[in-house]
Scaffold this active site. Structure first.
Site, mmCIF file in Angstrom:
data_model
loop_
_atom_site.group_PDB
_atom_site.id
_atom_site.type_symbol
_atom_site.label_atom_id
_atom_site.label_comp_id
_atom_site.label_asym_id
_atom_site.label_seq_id
_atom_site.Cartn_x
_atom_site.Cartn_y
_atom_site.Cartn_z
ATOM 1 N N CYS B 104 -21.177 45.679 43.169
ATOM 2 C CA CYS B 104 -22.470 46.271 42.833
ATOM 3 C C CYS B 104 -22.153 47.295 41.758
ATOM 4 C CB CYS B 104 -23.119 46.944 44.042
ATOM 5 S SG CYS B 104 -24.629 47.851 43.600
ATOM 6 N N CYS B 107 -24.318 50.704 42.167
ATOM 7 C CA CYS B 107 -24.138 51.627 43.292
ATOM 8 C C CYS B 107 -23.181 51.015 44.308
ATOM 9 C CB CYS B 107 -25.475 51.997 43.931
ATOM 10 S SG CYS B 107 -26.520 50.588 44.312
ATOM 11 N N SER B 108 -23.706 50.453 45.384
ATOM 12 C CA SER B 108 -22.812 50.011 46.454
ATOM 13 C C SER B 108 -23.435 48.891 47.267
ATOM 14 C CB SER B 108 -22.503 51.195 47.359
ATOM 15 O OG SER B 108 -23.712 51.760 47.828
ATOM 16 N N CYS B 109 -24.379 48.139 46.692
ATOM 17 C CA CYS B 109 -25.051 47.074 47.440
ATOM 18 C C CYS B 109 -24.014 46.085 47.964
ATOM 19 C CB CYS B 109 -26.080 46.367 46.558
ATOM 20 S SG CYS B 109 -27.381 47.503 46.037
#
Lengths: 96, 195
Positions: B104, B107-109
């Site tokens: 991602c 961000c951090s998906c």
């Protein structure tokens, strides 16, 4: 204009370091930040997109110097003030 | 930089915010702990490993999994709703000539409802920045060297769509589904490792 979180393809970062046997959270406060955020979204105080936005508009230098859950805590606090849940003064821990 | 200790200023600030929210009636500490425990019990790489092992032993399930990840999860009693909001799951299969990696960049998906919290490196700027530019180089840092003829596809997750890699079945004489599941690693499900 892109924000600091939009790092895909950016050069200059070091190698990826993997922590072996990494636990889900490194300490209690990280787990609490995680759980608080879920609860606040669940309660409708703000939604997931608002939360991401609050993290992604952090000042770039602060963003890069913060750990993952420090960013989350920053985002949560920004939204609590903006949503009128509490004031910035109330969020400040009493310095003694 | 990072503050990992429970007696540090970030920990104190977290407790302060939590206490403030409890006083406002927005949080309940006991409920918070219970919800966290339930979430962690239900979401771990072991769930992803179950899905993969089923796909390995049942080709029809694998077809359904690749066609509609969410519907196939339901067959195993799993869902992508254990996260903050339900997400679409797209499973991407490795073959002899194709390798997949997830990231991602923004961000951090991550398929958190299925795999639990992602490792710190997945959320690091270094991984997010570099894996889309030089996937082969980043995989090498994980000790994963792929033959030149293998094409690498990098999938950039979003808030709405999460990806999961279906690794190739290891060439070992194991046919039991649970034993196969035990061979599946988190990095294998992300694509930074081959099994």
């Amino acid at each position: 204009m892109s924000r600091i979180n939009d790092v895909g393809g950016m050069t200059g970062f070091p190698g990826v370091v993997e922590e072996l046997d990494e636990p889900p959270f490194h300490s209690d406060w990280e787990a609490h930040v995680f759980a608080m955020n879920r609860a606040l979204i669940g309660a409708g105080v703000y939604n997931l997109d608002e939360f991401r936005d609050a993290v992604e508009r952090m000042p770039p230098a602060v963003y890069l110097a913060s750990s993952y859950y420090e960013k989350w805590l920053h985002g949560i606090q920004a939204l609590l003030v903006e949503k009128g849940v509490c004031t910035a003064d109330e969020l400040r821990v009493q310095q003694r | 930089m990072s503050e990992h200790h429970d007696d540090g200023p970030v920990a104190a600030q977290t407790r302060h915010v939590e206490a403030l929210l409890e006083a406002r009636g927005l949080l309940d500490a006991v409920e918070l702990d219970r919800a966290l425990e339930a979430f962690l019990a239900g979401a771990s790489p072991a769930q992803g490993a179950r899905v993969v092992a089923r796909a390995w032993v049942e080709p029809e399930f694998q077809d359904r999994l690749l066609a509609d990840g969410n519907a196939a999860l339901e067959e195993l009693g799993l869902s992508m709703g254990g996260g903050i909001q339900p997400q679409r799951l797209k499973v991407v299969a490795n073959t002899e000539t194709e390798h997949n990696v997830i990231v991602c960049t923004l961000c951090s998906c991550y398929p958190i409802a299925l795999l639990g919290p992602s490792p710190t490196w997945y959320k690091s700027e270094a991984y997010r920045a570099r894996v889309v530019r030089d996937p082969r180089g980043v995989l090498a840092e994980f000790g994963t060297e792929l033959p030149e003829h293998v094409r690498i596809t990098v999938w950039d997750a979003s808030a709405e769509t999460r990806y999961l890699v279906l690794p190739r079945r290891p060439a070992v004489p194991v046919s039991d589904e649970a034993e196969l599941a035990a061979l599946v690693t988190r990095n294998g499900l992300i694509g930074t490792a081959v099994l």
